[in-house]
Write an enzyme that holds these catalytic residues in place. Structure first.
Site, PDB file in Angstrom:
ATOM      1  N   SER A  91      -4.296 -11.070  -5.596  1.00 26.51           N
ATOM      2  CA  SER A  91      -2.725 -10.162  -6.408  1.00 26.51           C
ATOM      3  C   SER A  91      -1.401 -11.561  -6.652  1.00 26.51           C
ATOM      4  O   SER A  91      -0.373 -10.870  -6.834  1.00 26.51           O
ATOM      5  CB  SER A  91      -2.329  -9.379  -4.958  1.00 26.51           C
ATOM      6  OG  SER A  91      -1.859 -10.144  -4.302  1.00 26.51           O
TER       7      SER A  91
ATOM      8  N   LYS B 236       3.016 -11.825  -0.529  1.00 30.65           N
ATOM      9  CA  LYS B 236       3.797 -11.532  -1.237  1.00 30.65           C
ATOM     10  C   LYS B 236       5.142 -11.627  -1.858  1.00 30.65           C
ATOM     11  O   LYS B 236       5.563 -12.941  -0.960  1.00 30.65           O
ATOM     12  CB  LYS B 236       3.720  -9.575  -0.623  1.00 30.65           C
ATOM     13  CG  LYS B 236       2.308  -8.732  -0.387  1.00 30.65           C
ATOM     14  CD  LYS B 236       1.536  -8.774  -1.701  1.00 30.65           C
ATOM     15  CE  LYS B 236       0.796  -7.532  -1.219  1.00 30.65           C
ATOM     16  NZ  LYS B 236      -0.208  -8.502  -0.498  1.00 30.65           N
TER      17      LYS B 236
END
Lengths: 440, 150
Positions: free
Chosen positions: B64, B101
């Site tokens: 991701s 993230k």
């Protein structure tokens, strides 16, 4: 007590802080696993024997320090307590990190134990000490993830007491400063004398018989007569409580005088070959420790015994000292001596064998090898063994402990008798293969 | 101790100076139970790691963050002393799991975002307190086949 008053004056302005990690081993585990943040956590001793670290949630469930795991296993399962074996590699690394942070706040740090350090704060203005301690706590928490408490006092004994107060009185926010005269007066008459560092159970009974209840009561005793019943240690505690420092900071650890490598086996052993391998492994470790500090020994004491828990089985305890021709830190010489110790004392078992639970190697009177006298007869070949040992140590430093071992000591991961750590977490900070994982 | 370090820097070439992330310590009071288990810390060159006690290596798992140049199995060097701001790549705890993230701050709302066009924009809306573990200072990526990795 004019002498005591004089010393009080001399030491005015001195400030020592004791900082320690809260439930240190458990906190280390929590740093790398967010799921542990709010659940009770305990860490077990070698061979997963007893609880040696507990978070406040675990303490609230009634788990005490030193509780044997087999006695609390059901409780842990029922109440969702997360249980871990000691991950000493991780705790040692985290301890090193916290001390590196401490050194940025005070150049004088005495590492007292794996989770406690004394800092000299004498150069910090009295009004700024609490602020500095708060900043230190916040920095250690942010940088390493370890929560701490700080106690400040004019002496080590008072700093230790202040640390206890900081831990047990939540409103203080983890910092207590007994160099502040108001705090000193307020707390000393409110804390039980049992909390004073160095007051053991025997001394406590004597003090209670004398009507001493609070720390202030002890401080106000006349130290001279106390010396008779509480020894010089008790006298020193009284001076320390009055603010006269008797215990200096030990910034450089004293040279090691003796050294011991002892281990409980993961299960009982009965075979000579296994015992020999174990003492050879202990001798290997002893050699590493001696070489790290440039020390040598001219004897090793080998011991092994059955367990005191196996009362209804044959019991035996053996200890023998083997002399070396001269001082040495050569693993091969130490192994030879250790095996000789076993050979000399081994008894072939009869119908009911002795089931040994522990073995170890101890030496005393270590000397720096660089100026130890050489033997005239039977001198060991230092010139050859030195480079060999250096090469082995270098390999183990580079490829991990136990990468190269003498065959007598057995390969590390084939040592069935080795201490058990069955619920150990990964060595998150020292092994590339065991790094914590972040999902992306 | 700090003086020695500077001396070392002056004598050797700066490229060659390697400072272990953390030193080992001998205790003055109690012998450390960790003594038999200490290992050399993972070594990174000092010029990449300005604050060793706050620096940790993490292994990345997942895709991701490919938009930020961080791929599956890369290593992330995380510095806990860096303050996370808008755009920082962070390691954070999300539902009890550690995640890598990007932090997005919009007004007074902080959110965690994926960096992959195939995924929705945000992993977490409205970040709670204390979930950010540290800030990724750099990542390490191997450009040889897995088998050849040292």
């Amino acid at each position: 007590m004019p002498e005591a008053r004089q010393r009080d004056r001399i030491d005015r302005g001195r400030a020592v802080a004791l900082i320690d990690g809260n439930s240190f081993y458990c906190s280390c585990e929590r740093v790398f696993d967010p799921r542990l943040a709010t659940v009770p956590v305990i860490v077990l001793s070698n061979n997963d024997g007893c609880a040696i670290a507990r978070t406040s949630e675990a303490k609230a469930l009634g788990i005490r320090m030193g509780d044997p795991y087999f006695k609390i296993r059901d409780l842990c399962r029922a109440r969702g307590v997360r249980v871990f074996s000691s991950n000493y590699t991780l705790y040692g690394d985290m301890s090193g990190r916290t001390n590196t942070v401490y050194r940025q706040f005070s150049p004088q740090v005495e590492i007292y134990s794996i989770d406690e350090s004394f800092l000299n704060l004498s150069d910090v203005a009295p009004g700024l000490r609490v602020e500095l301690a708060r900043d230190l706590r916040a920095t250690v928490r942010a940088w390493t993830g370890i929560p701490t408490c700080v106690g400040i006092g004019p002496t080590k004994t008072l700093a230790k007491l202040a640390n206890h107060i900081a831990k047990t009185v939540p409103v203080l926010g983890g910092v207590c400063d007994l160099t502040d005269p108001a705090a000193y007066t307020h707390w000393l008459c409110r804390i039980d004398v049992a909390e004073v560092w160095g007051i053991g159970r025997a001394s406590l009974a004597k003090l209670q018989a004398m009507g001493v209840e609070s720390v202030a009561d002890l401080r106000d005793l006349d130290p001279r007569p106390v010396r008779k019943s509480l020894t010089v240690v008790g006298e020193r505690i009284i001076y320390e409580l009055r603010g006269a420092a008797c215990l200096p900071l030990e910034l450089v650890p004293a040279r090691r005088k003796g050294c011991a490598v002892t281990r409980s086996f993961s299960s009982r052993i009965t075979e000579r070959a296994v015992l020999e391998e174990a003492v050879a492994a202990h001798a290997t470790r002893l050699g590493e420790k001696l070489r790290r500090e440039g020390l040598g020994t001219d004897h090793v004491t080998v011991f092994y015994h059955t367990s005191e828990h196996d009362r209804d089985e044959p019991m035996r305890s053996v200890s023998t000292t083997v002399q070396l021709p001269e001082h040495s830190s050569d693993t091969l010489a130490l192994i030879k001596a250790a095996r000789h110790g076993v050979a000399r004392t081994w008894r072939e078992p009869g119908e009911r064998p002795w089931r040994y639970s522990k073995a170890g190697i101890v030496t005393n009177d270590l000397v720096p090898l660089s100026h130890s006298p050489r033997a005239l007869i039977g001198a060991l070949d230092r010139e050859r063994s030195g480079p060999l040992m250096a090469a082995i140590d270098a390999c183990n430093a580079r490829w991990g402990r136990g990468a190269v071992v003498p065959a007598r000591a057995g390969l590390v991961n084939r040592r069935d008798w080795n201490t058990k750590f069955e619920m150990r977490t990964p060595r998150y900070t020292t092994r590339v293969g065991e790094l914590p994982v972040a999902h992306a | 101790m700090h003086l020695n370090r500077i001396d070392g820097l002056l004598v050797g070439s700066p490229d060659a100076v390697r400072v272990p992330l953390i030193g080992q310590a001998l205790c003055a009071g109690f012998p450390s139970p960790a003594d038999d288990f200490l290992e050399g810390a993972l070594e990174l060159p000092r010029w990449l790691v300005p604050n060793p006690p706050a620096t940790f290596l993490w292994r990345i798992s997942g895709s991701s963050m490919e938009g930020a140049g961080i791929y599956d199995r890369d290593l992330a060097c995380v510095d806990r002393s860096l303050k996370a701001g808008h755009g920082s790549i962070v390691v954070a705890a999300i539902d009890g799991q550690m995640s890598c993230k990007r932090l997005v701050i919009d007004g007074n709302v902080a959110r965690l975002a994926f960096c992959n066009p195939d995924l929705p924009a945000f992993a977490v809306d409205e970040l709670g307190e204390g979930v950010i573990w540290g800030v990724v200072r750099f990542s390490i990526r191997w450009h040889v086949a897995r088998g050849q990795r040292a």
